[in-house]
Design a protein around this motif. Structure first.
Motif, PDB file in Angstrom:
ATOM      1  N   LEU A  62       0.933  -1.383  -0.204  1.00 61.35           N
ATOM      2  CA  LEU A  62       0.044  -0.114   0.011  1.00 61.35           C
ATOM      3  C   LEU A  62       0.856   1.353  -0.106  1.00 61.35           C
ATOM      4  O   LEU A  62       1.758   1.310   0.939  1.00 61.35           O
ATOM      5  N   VAL A  63       0.692   2.389  -0.918  1.00 58.66           N
ATOM      6  CA  VAL A  63       1.316   3.392  -0.821  1.00 58.66           C
ATOM      7  C   VAL A  63       0.553   4.573  -0.172  1.00 58.66           C
ATOM      8  O   VAL A  63      -0.786   4.358  -0.336  1.00 58.66           O
ATOM      9  N   SER A  64       1.204   5.474   0.122  1.00 59.86           N
ATOM     10  CA  SER A  64       0.363   6.815   0.770  1.00 59.86           C
ATOM     11  C   SER A  64       0.967   7.971   0.617  1.00 59.86           C
ATOM     12  O   SER A  64       2.314   7.893  -0.292  1.00 59.86           O
ATOM     13  N   ALA A  65       0.576   9.093   1.034  1.00 57.23           N
ATOM     14  CA  ALA A  65       1.021  10.543   0.692  1.00 57.23           C
ATOM     15  C   ALA A  65       2.571  10.739   1.175  1.00 57.23           C
ATOM     16  O   ALA A  65       3.074  11.778   0.827  1.00 57.23           O
ATOM     17  N   SER A  66       3.076  10.017   2.158  1.00 54.27           N
ATOM     18  CA  SER A  66       4.376  10.234   2.770  1.00 54.27           C
ATOM     19  C   SER A  66       4.752   9.038   3.619  1.00 54.27           C
ATOM     20  O   SER A  66       4.118   8.059   4.072  1.00 54.27           O
ATOM     21  N   GLY A  67       5.864   9.055   3.841  1.00 56.12           N
ATOM     22  CA  GLY A  67       6.485   8.059   4.650  1.00 56.12           C
ATOM     23  C   GLY A  67       5.740   8.093   6.459  1.00 56.12           C
ATOM     24  O   GLY A  67       5.044   7.190   6.778  1.00 56.12           O
ATOM     25  N   MET A  68       5.694   9.456   6.788  1.00 55.58           N
ATOM     26  CA  MET A  68       4.955   9.367   8.251  1.00 55.58           C
ATOM     27  C   MET A  68       3.522   9.170   7.912  1.00 55.58           C
ATOM     28  O   MET A  68       2.737   8.955   8.924  1.00 55.58           O
ATOM     29  N   ALA A  69       2.804   9.493   6.986  1.00 54.16           N
ATOM     30  CA  ALA A  69       1.390   9.147   6.703  1.00 54.16           C
ATOM     31  C   ALA A  69       1.211   7.463   6.760  1.00 54.16           C
ATOM     32  O   ALA A  69       0.442   6.959   7.397  1.00 54.16           O
ATOM     33  N   THR A  70       2.145   6.739   6.145  1.00 54.90           N
ATOM     34  CA  THR A  70       2.593   5.355   6.196  1.00 54.90           C
ATOM     35  C   THR A  70       2.453   4.955   7.584  1.00 54.90           C
ATOM     36  O   THR A  70       1.692   4.038   8.195  1.00 54.90           O
ATOM     37  N   ILE A  71       3.322   5.435   8.280  1.00 53.15           N
ATOM     38  CA  ILE A  71       3.557   4.850   9.500  1.00 53.15           C
ATOM     39  C   ILE A  71       2.596   5.432  10.568  1.00 53.15           C
ATOM     40  O   ILE A  71       1.991   4.382  11.610  1.00 53.15           O
ATOM     41  N   SER A  72       1.891   6.639  10.405  1.00 53.51           N
ATOM     42  CA  SER A  72       0.843   6.995  11.357  1.00 53.51           C
ATOM     43  C   SER A  72      -0.347   6.196  11.058  1.00 53.51           C
ATOM     44  O   SER A  72      -1.122   5.716  11.941  1.00 53.51           O
ATOM     45  N   ASN A  73      -0.413   5.811   9.962  1.00 57.45           N
ATOM     46  CA  ASN A  73      -1.938   5.041   9.417  1.00 57.45           C
ATOM     47  C   ASN A  73      -1.432   3.604  10.108  1.00 57.45           C
ATOM     48  O   ASN A  73      -2.332   2.980  10.800  1.00 57.45           O
ATOM     49  N   LEU A  74      -0.418   3.123  10.073  1.00 63.14           N
ATOM     50  CA  LEU A  74      -0.199   1.709  10.613  1.00 63.14           C
ATOM     51  C   LEU A  74      -0.371   1.664  12.206  1.00 63.14           C
ATOM     52  O   LEU A  74      -0.867   0.794  12.573  1.00 63.14           O
ATOM     53  N   LEU A  75       0.431   2.646  12.811  1.00 63.80           N
ATOM     54  CA  LEU A  75       0.148   2.436  14.415  1.00 63.80           C
ATOM     55  C   LEU A  75      -1.107   2.962  14.803  1.00 63.80           C
ATOM     56  O   LEU A  75      -1.690   2.187  15.590  1.00 63.80           O
ATOM     57  N   LEU A  76      -1.973   3.778  14.030  1.00 66.39           N
ATOM     58  CA  LEU A  76      -3.166   4.041  14.579  1.00 66.39           C
ATOM     59  C   LEU A  76      -4.288   2.909  14.177  1.00 66.39           C
ATOM     60  O   LEU A  76      -5.312   2.787  14.544  1.00 66.39           O
ATOM     61  N   SER A  77      -3.852   2.211  13.046  1.00 65.52           N
ATOM     62  CA  SER A  77      -4.800   1.024  12.825  1.00 65.52           C
ATOM     63  C   SER A  77      -4.641   0.001  13.408  1.00 65.52           C
ATOM     64  O   SER A  77      -5.664  -0.789  13.747  1.00 65.52           O
ATOM     65  N   GLU A 111       1.905  11.884  20.173  1.00 67.34           N
ATOM     66  CA  GLU A 111       0.471  11.556  19.834  1.00 67.34           C
ATOM     67  C   GLU A 111       0.012  10.362  20.286  1.00 67.34           C
ATOM     68  O   GLU A 111      -1.131  10.437  20.609  1.00 67.34           O
ATOM     69  N   LEU A 112       0.779   9.277  20.163  1.00 67.01           N
ATOM     70  CA  LEU A 112       0.126   8.203  20.667  1.00 67.01           C
ATOM     71  C   LEU A 112      -0.307   7.991  21.965  1.00 67.01           C
ATOM     72  O   LEU A 112      -1.338   7.517  22.637  1.00 67.01           O
ATOM     73  N   ALA A 113       0.506   8.778  22.819  1.00 64.98           N
ATOM     74  CA  ALA A 113       0.415   8.641  24.414  1.00 64.98           C
ATOM     75  C   ALA A 113      -0.867   9.341  24.613  1.00 64.98           C
ATOM     76  O   ALA A 113      -1.552   9.103  25.479  1.00 64.98           O
ATOM     77  N   ARG A 114      -1.514  10.413  23.739  1.00 63.02           N
ATOM     78  CA  ARG A 114      -2.746  11.072  24.011  1.00 63.02           C
ATOM     79  C   ARG A 114      -3.832  10.319  23.879  1.00 63.02           C
ATOM     80  O   ARG A 114      -5.054  10.318  24.278  1.00 63.02           O
TER      81      ARG A 114
END
Length: 386
Positions: A75-90, A115-118
């Motif tokens: 799966l591709v996404s709009a940035s590396g951090m978008a990929t990492i954020s989506n993965l961790l939040l999912s 962010e995840l701590a929140r």
């Protein structure tokens, strides 16, 4: 392309490409459209809509990246951090716990610690190269272990087999950021990692003109990430997807050159009287050299080194360089240098940077495609003047 096994270099060119080409095209066309007409389809999940990451440019990338990683899906996404954020939040929920390598990219570190701590997701940093120090028993509700194949910016190497074995023993998801190595130098999925993430901005694209991210893994996990990304809205633009698909085709030739250049540069810098340390896994004295030599095709295009004279000397060296550009990012055709304390790890406070081993005199050098002799000459003249 047929299902017959092909070498990596061949897959770079042909995997994922529509054959026969669309209207006879040899290169994948750009589908610069947000939506597609289909009068016979009324299922939302089957609608062809670019935000849903099913544009033909995105789909070709998914197939090519999966083939290169030895994975079922991508799966591709709009940035590396978008990929990492989506993965961790999912894949993590409130109350879950995460084990994280203790020196990672600053954006990932800040995402985890702030962010995840929140959301009530806790974490523990571990030395990824020292399995004996990992928690036994693991903290309750630990769900994931996350490492980098070569840490940013110190180029530390995890104990890959131990990470996979530990994850399987405790029922954890194993995630690896493979940006610095790229699939050309290292393939973690066949080794047993569940998910592989990339800032595709870097080596995968390789031309400093695209921002993108990518994740590879099992079809089940990638399907979960796809549905979440559809809601979060982090899809990759078709033109960026086209450029990334094009950039991937030269990955092998680029990395072959960059691997060789970085090894030469590291060899020149190693033992230089102005430097306190040189970090490169291709150097035999690197603490994880044998691990890298066993698993990597090449040792990568990044070298980091620390000046004995500290922050001011690092700043002056950057100013004295001629060919090597002071700019963030890495993996492109031009050589770049940054001071991680103020760029890569800028989101960390001084105590966190010190704990991670990121000193004020540390510089991270990304080799481009220039002559290694010219790059060494540029570093030499700058080092002589500080």
């Amino acid at each position: 392309m047929s299902q017959q096994a092909h070498d990596f270099e061949t897959q770079l060119i042909h995997a994922g490409e529509p054959r026969p080409g669309i209207l006879g095209s040899v290169a994948m066309p750009i589908f610069q459209t947000s939506t597609f007409e289909d009068p016979h389809e009324h299922d939302y999940n089957a609608i062809r809509y670019t935000r849903l990451s099913n544009n033909p440019n995105q789909l070709a990338l998914h197939d090519k990246l999966a083939a290169l990683a030895g994975a079922e899906a991508a799966l591709v996404s709009a940035s590396g951090m978008a990929t990492i954020s989506n993965l961790l939040l999912s894949l993590l929920s409130p109350g879950d716990h995460l084990l994280m390598q203790n020196c990672v990219y600053g954006g990932t570190h800040t995402l985890i610690t702030h962010e995840l701590a929140r959301f009530g997701i806790t974490h523990q940093f571990i030395d990824a190269g020292d399995p004996a120090s990992w928690p036994q028993p693991i903290p309750p509700k630990t769900r994931m272990i996350y490492v980098e194949s070569m840490s940013n910016p110190l180029l530390e190497i995890p104990d890959f087999e131990a990470v996979v074995a530990y994850a399987r023993k405790h029922g954890l998801l194993s995630v690896i950021d493979n940006t610095f190595a790229s699939p050309y130098n290292f393939q973690p999925i066949p080794l047993g990692f569940d998910l592989e993430v990339h800032s595709a901005t870097k080596y995968l694209n390789g031309h400093s003109d695209v921002i993108a991210g990518a994740c590879m893994g099992s079809a089940r996990l990638i399907e979960t990430l796809l549905h979440k990304q559809n809601h979060f809205g982090g899809s990759l633009d078709p033109h960026a997807a086209f450029l990334l698909l094009r950039g991937l085709k030269t990955l092998a030739v680029r990395l072959t050159h960059q691997n060789a250049t970085a090894l030469e540069v590291a060899g020149y810098l190693d033992g230089h009287p102005a430097l306190a340390s040189v970090n490169y896994p291709g150097l035999e004295h690197h603490p994880r050299h044998r691990m890298a030599a066993r698993h990597f095709r090449g040792f990568g295009g990044i070298v980091s080194f620390e000046l004995k004279a500290g922050s001011d000397a690092a700043r002056r060296l950057i100013d004295l360089l001629d060919l090597i550009l002071f700019a963030p990012s890495l993996g492109g055709t031009e050589s770049l240098i940054v001071k991680p304390a103020t760029v890569v790890q800028s989101g960390l406070d001084a105590a966190e940077r010190n704990a991670a081993g990121v000193g004020e005199g540390l510089l991270r050098f990304s080799t481009g495609l220039e002559s290694s002799a010219d790059l060494i000459a540029d570093l030499k003249q700058a080092l002589e003047k500080i």
